[in-house]
Write an enzyme that holds these catalytic residues in place. Sequence first.
Site, PDB file in Angstrom:
ATOM      1  N   LYS A 230     -14.666 -10.804  29.757  1.00 33.74           N
ATOM      2  CA  LYS A 230     -16.151 -10.261  29.354  1.00 33.74           C
ATOM      3  C   LYS A 230     -16.362  -9.248  30.477  1.00 33.74           C
ATOM      4  CE  LYS A 230     -17.700 -14.126  26.719  1.00 33.74           C
ATOM      5  NZ  LYS A 230     -18.900 -15.109  26.341  1.00 33.74           N
TER       6      LYS A 230
ATOM      7  N   PHE B  14     -30.500 -15.923  21.450  1.00 36.46           N
ATOM      8  CA  PHE B  14     -29.982 -14.961  22.365  1.00 36.46           C
ATOM      9  C   PHE B  14     -28.834 -13.820  21.724  1.00 36.46           C
ATOM     10  CE2 PHE B  14     -27.083 -18.790  21.661  1.00 36.46           C
ATOM     11  CZ  PHE B  14     -26.181 -18.384  21.332  1.00 36.46           C
TER      12      PHE B  14
ATOM     13  N   ARG C 190      -9.805 -23.533  25.802  1.00 35.07           N
ATOM     14  CA  ARG C 190     -10.942 -24.094  26.232  1.00 35.07           C
ATOM     15  C   ARG C 190     -11.346 -24.783  27.509  1.00 35.07           C
ATOM     16  NH1 ARG C 190     -15.039 -21.935  23.010  1.00 35.07           N
ATOM     17  NH2 ARG C 190     -16.156 -23.610  23.631  1.00 35.07           N
TER      18      ARG C 190
ATOM     19  N   THR D 176     -19.735 -23.570  28.522  1.00 38.33           N
ATOM     20  CA  THR D 176     -20.017 -22.416  28.209  1.00 38.33           C
ATOM     21  C   THR D 176     -21.202 -22.074  29.455  1.00 38.33           C
ATOM     22  OG1 THR D 176     -20.374 -22.944  25.859  1.00 38.33           O
ATOM     23  CG2 THR D 176     -21.672 -21.136  26.709  1.00 38.33           C
TER      24      THR D 176
ATOM     25  N   ARG E 114     -14.667 -20.615  34.350  1.00 37.78           N
ATOM     26  CA  ARG E 114     -16.223 -20.326  34.141  1.00 37.78           C
ATOM     27  C   ARG E 114     -16.832 -20.694  35.459  1.00 37.78           C
ATOM     28  NH1 ARG E 114     -17.453 -21.053  27.697  1.00 37.78           N
ATOM     29  NH2 ARG E 114     -17.507 -18.775  27.360  1.00 37.78           N
TER      30      ARG E 114
ATOM     31  N   ASN F  26     -20.439 -15.229  31.077  1.00 29.91           N
ATOM     32  CA  ASN F  26     -19.830 -16.303  31.605  1.00 29.91           C
ATOM     33  C   ASN F  26     -18.125 -15.920  31.575  1.00 29.91           C
ATOM     34  OD1 ASN F  26     -19.514 -16.369  28.830  1.00 29.91           O
ATOM     35  ND2 ASN F  26     -20.400 -18.260  28.650  1.00 29.91           N
TER      36      ASN F  26
ATOM     37  N   GLU G 296     -10.362 -14.063  14.310  1.00 32.25           N
ATOM     38  CA  GLU G 296     -10.731 -13.247  15.659  1.00 32.25           C
ATOM     39  C   GLU G 296      -9.459 -12.451  16.188  1.00 32.25           C
ATOM     40  OE1 GLU G 296     -14.136 -16.484  17.285  1.00 32.25           O
ATOM     41  OE2 GLU G 296     -12.106 -15.907  18.599  1.00 32.25           O
TER      42      GLU G 296
END
Length: 140
Positions: A11, A59, A87, A93, A104, A114, A128
């Site tokens: 990200k 959000f 994961r 999260t 994270r 995150n 995806e």
Amino acid sequence: MAVTRTFSIIKPDATRRNLTGAVTKALEDAGLRVVASKRIHMTREQAEGFYAVHKERPFFGDLVAFMTSGPVVVQVLEGEDAVKRNRDIMGATNPADAAEGTIRKSFAESIEANSVHGSDSDENAAIEIAFFFKPEEIVG
Ligand code: UDP
């Protein structure tokens, strides 16, 4: 356990801090192989489409703004039980809840910023992956 694929995003908070390599090393050390990768700047339309499942959440607007705030690296990861493996190494999260040694826990700035996305099921992984990659861009 079958070799499967999952979809990952490094990200904008991580690319901004030059953590693409560090995050990718953590994924590789966890037994995942990067079989496709590209650095893109997501459009608003892409971010809204990708996160459409969250569009009623409070959000959502902030998340779209964050995901379009800088470059991201979209990746296809391959490995045994890839969705769960990814994961597990991502962590919770909210980094405040993430286990030691997870991406994270090590790198995330906040519940929003995150550092990584990872598909939550084989079905969503396929959707995806197809959202960002053509089949010929994936080289296993
Ligand atoms: N998110 C947020 N606020 C929240 C929950 C989630 O900004 O209260 C963001 C965060 O970047 C998260 C993404 O929305 O990674 C998708 O949320 P999800 O619950 O699917 O978490 P994930 O699967 O990424 O752990």
